[in-house]
Design a protein around this motif. Structure first.
Motif, PDB file in Angstrom:
ATOM      1  N   ALA A 366       0.807  -1.215   0.000  1.00 25.17           N
ATOM      2  CA  ALA A 366       0.000   0.000   0.000  1.00 25.17           C
ATOM      3  C   ALA A 366       0.841   1.266   0.000  1.00 25.17           C
ATOM      4  N   VAL A 367       2.173   1.152  -0.022  1.00 28.33           N
ATOM      5  CA  VAL A 367       3.024   2.326   0.047  1.00 28.33           C
ATOM      6  C   VAL A 367       2.888   3.166  -1.216  1.00 28.33           C
ATOM      7  N   ASP A 368       3.066   4.463  -1.076  1.00 32.75           N
ATOM      8  CA  ASP A 368       3.076   5.355  -2.238  1.00 32.75           C
ATOM      9  C   ASP A 368       4.266   4.960  -3.118  1.00 32.75           C
ATOM     10  N   THR A 397       7.943  -8.077  -3.767  1.00 36.24           N
ATOM     11  CA  THR A 397       7.408  -9.198  -2.988  1.00 36.24           C
ATOM     12  C   THR A 397       6.031  -8.857  -2.416  1.00 36.24           C
ATOM     13  N   ALA A 398       5.883  -7.597  -1.977  1.00 33.93           N
ATOM     14  CA  ALA A 398       4.611  -7.175  -1.398  1.00 33.93           C
ATOM     15  C   ALA A 398       3.572  -6.860  -2.464  1.00 33.93           C
ATOM     16  N   ARG A 399       4.037  -6.397  -3.602  1.00 35.85           N
ATOM     17  CA  ARG A 399       3.112  -5.946  -4.638  1.00 35.85           C
ATOM     18  C   ARG A 399       3.585  -6.440  -5.998  1.00 35.85           C
ATOM     19  N   ARG A 400       3.146  -7.631  -6.347  1.00 36.54           N
ATOM     20  CA  ARG A 400       3.645  -8.286  -7.559  1.00 36.54           C
ATOM     21  C   ARG A 400       2.862  -7.792  -8.786  1.00 36.54           C
ATOM     22  N   THR A 401       3.434  -6.815  -9.472  1.00 37.61           N
ATOM     23  CA  THR A 401       2.829  -6.247 -10.674  1.00 37.61           C
ATOM     24  C   THR A 401       3.885  -6.176 -11.769  1.00 37.61           C
TER      25      THR A 401
END
Length: 555
Positions: A366-368, A397-401
């Motif tokens: 959720a970080v900017d 790892t947290a945001r796989r895009t």
């Protein structure tokens, strides 16, 4: 002629209204040319009053009282008037000059009239024109300082009642209301010019409130009320400059006004009043702003005012304090602080705040993303490549895009560690794809396509699924080496298009057919493609545009 051209008419009206306007050229009558505008009547379903403004604030503009024009559109009737004028454009300069000459002649005649005769003319016109009489009555009240009379009239002018239906002023009536409200501005400004500046200040503030109350019930799509609000703000400043009110009282009002969301039509900047406030008022302004901010540190208006004053005073520490008192959980505010410190040539503190933002974010998903980009860039420029890579890895790892994958690749390549990082990243994507069911492999396929690893992308699409756009990219990239696989994709994507209509659909279908033809050529199955096309043409024979497009491409 300003910007009146056939091209400008087409741009303003759009192709449909422009073409329809061509059929109304003979319906234009009563054309009257003034210096900056042209009016006429256009006979449509009814008689419509049409006006072209040649040199408005935004260039060529127009108004028509037909239903479509009242919605704010540049209608076919305006197009017809514009084209009629262009048809005789050689005479337009002379017509505009004649209009200027008439205005000059009128001015000269009025100037030469004896006083009593001029008054007779004016009285006769007032007897015929009630609106003119009311405007002059208001100007007279302003000139003699009849505050009660002016106040009563200003309240009438800002009342939406005569224009509203069911409590709301629709777009068609909004301009008339704004024009009437503009008379209130003129009357209040006249008070200042007549030596009643103190009363003008008080009445301007009341008018701001009345306008703000009315704004929510008016369709102000054209921004007319915004212009009135700006004029009220300007005349308030003029009146304060003339009257020199108590600086502390003025400071308190400026802060209260800045914090009042209901009066945002009058965008008053307290810093514009520095010459009126003086040192005493400036101190009171800051003290009152600080007091308001301390009472509500998370209020947008309070924060904005404090930040505005602090930046004007080049007080970077106060700017930081304002932001630090209301940190967002995604690290965005930390980034804002870091950039402010960078601008103040304090890079060490900027880096510290950026790192604090990452640490304070509980979920990196959720970080900017801009904060991650900022910190990664700072690490890279400082040759701290391992830390930049670790940050990109954690974010991926947290945001796989697809985007975080590309950023990880760039960081890993800079650190000369991409092969190992790639394998770990793809393992994460494969595991996620297995958990997410059909089409869960879209990010994995996208990553492999971005790596130009078409064979691995085919295998991932077969095992985990992919969306149609990805399959099309796969087919296009692999057609030379995997024509059979590519052909299967093209045939599947073409099938639903054959049940649709429209030129855009036909172009997509023909593009797929050309790709299919190339696949058959590579496979040596040209006869199969010919049979497919023959059957398709027979089934689609009623779609003349499609058949024509196929003919153009030899299909």
């Amino acid at each position: 002629m300003g910007r009146l051209t056939e091209a400008s008419l087409r741009t303003l009206a759009g192709a449909r209204s422009f073409e329809r306007g061509l059929g109304y050229l003979d319906a234009v009558s009563g054309v009257e040319v003034e210096d900056d505008r042209i009016t006429a009547t256009v006979h449509g379903t009814e008689r419509y009053a049409v006006e072209l403004v040649l040199s408005g604030r935004r260039g060529l503009a127009g108004e028509c009282d037909c239903p479509y024009g009242q919605e704010g559109n540049f209608c076919k009737h305006l197009v017809a008037l514009g084209l009629s004028v262009l048809a005789r454009k050689e005479s337009l300069p002379d017509a505009r000059k004649a209009a200027r000459d008439r205005a000059q002649t009128l001015d000269t005649w009025l100037s030469d009239l004896p006083r009593e005769e001029l008054l007779t003319v004016l009285r006769d016109e007032m007897a015929e024109d009630r609106r003119l009489r009311r405007r002059l009555e208001l100007r007279a009240a302003s000139a003699r300082g009849d505050l009660a009379g002016v106040r009563a009239r200003v309240r009438e002018l800002l009342d939406i009642g005569p224009f509203a239906q069911y409590g709301y002023v629709e777009y068609a009536d909004a301009r008339a209301y704004a024009d009437q409200a503009g008379q209130a501005v003129t009357a209040i400004r006249a008070l200042t010019g007549s030596g009643w500046a103190v009363d003008a200040i008080d009445l301007a503030r009341e008018a701001m409130r009345l306008l703000a109350d009315a704004a929510g019930s008016v369709d102000d799509s054209d921004g007319g009320l915004g212009a009135i609000g700006a004029d009220l703000a300007e005349l308030h400043h003029e009146a304060c400059h003339a009257a020199r009110p108590d600086p502390e009282d003025l400071a308190h009002w400026l802060v209260e006004h800045a914090l009042d969301d209901a009066v945002d039509l009058t965008d008053i900047d307290p810093l514009d009043y520095e010459d009126v406030l003086g040192d005493q008022g400036a101190r009171a302004l800051r003290e009152r702003a600080v007091e308001a901010w301390r009472a509500n540190r998370t209020g947008w208006a309070e924060k904005y005012l404090m930040e505005r004053l602090a930046k004007a005073g080049r007080d970077i520490d106060t700017v930081i304090a304002v932001h630090a008192a209301d940190l967002t959980p995604d690290g965005h505010t930390h980034l804002v602080i870091a950039r402010e410190l960078d601008a103040a040539a304090r890079p060490g503190e900027a880096l510290d705040w950026a790192e604090r933002g990452i640490r304070a974010t509980e979920d990196l998903a959720a970080v900017d993303t801009a904060l991650v980009d900022y910190l990664s860039d700072r690490y890279t420029r400082a040759d701290r490549l391992t830390e930049a890579l670790a940050l990109r890895r954690d974010h991926f790892t947290a945001r796989r895009t697809p985007l975080t994958y590309r950023h990880l690749r760039a960081a890993a390549q800079s650190a000369d560690r991409w092969p190992a990082e790639r394998e770990n990243a793809l393992s994460l994507l494969r595991a996620a794809a297995g958990r997410e069911g059909p089409h869960g492999g879209s990010v994995l396929v996208e990553a492999l396509l971005d790596d130009k690893d078409a064979d691995a992308a085919w295998l991932a699409a077969a095992e985990f699924g992919a969306d149609d756009a990805q399959r099309l990219v796969l087919a296009d990239q692999s057609r030379p080496t995997r024509p059979a696989d590519a052909l299967a994709v093209y045939v599947r994507l073409a099938a639903p298009l054959t049940r649709e209509t429209g030129n855009a659909v036909y172009e997509q279908l023909v593009s797929l057919l050309l790709a299919m033809r190339d696949c058959h050529r590579r496979l040596g199955t040209a006869d199969a493609f010919a049979a497919y096309v023959t059957a398709l043409r027979a089934a689609q024979k009623r779609k003349r545009n499609l058949i024509g497009l196929m003919d153009e491409h030899g299909l």
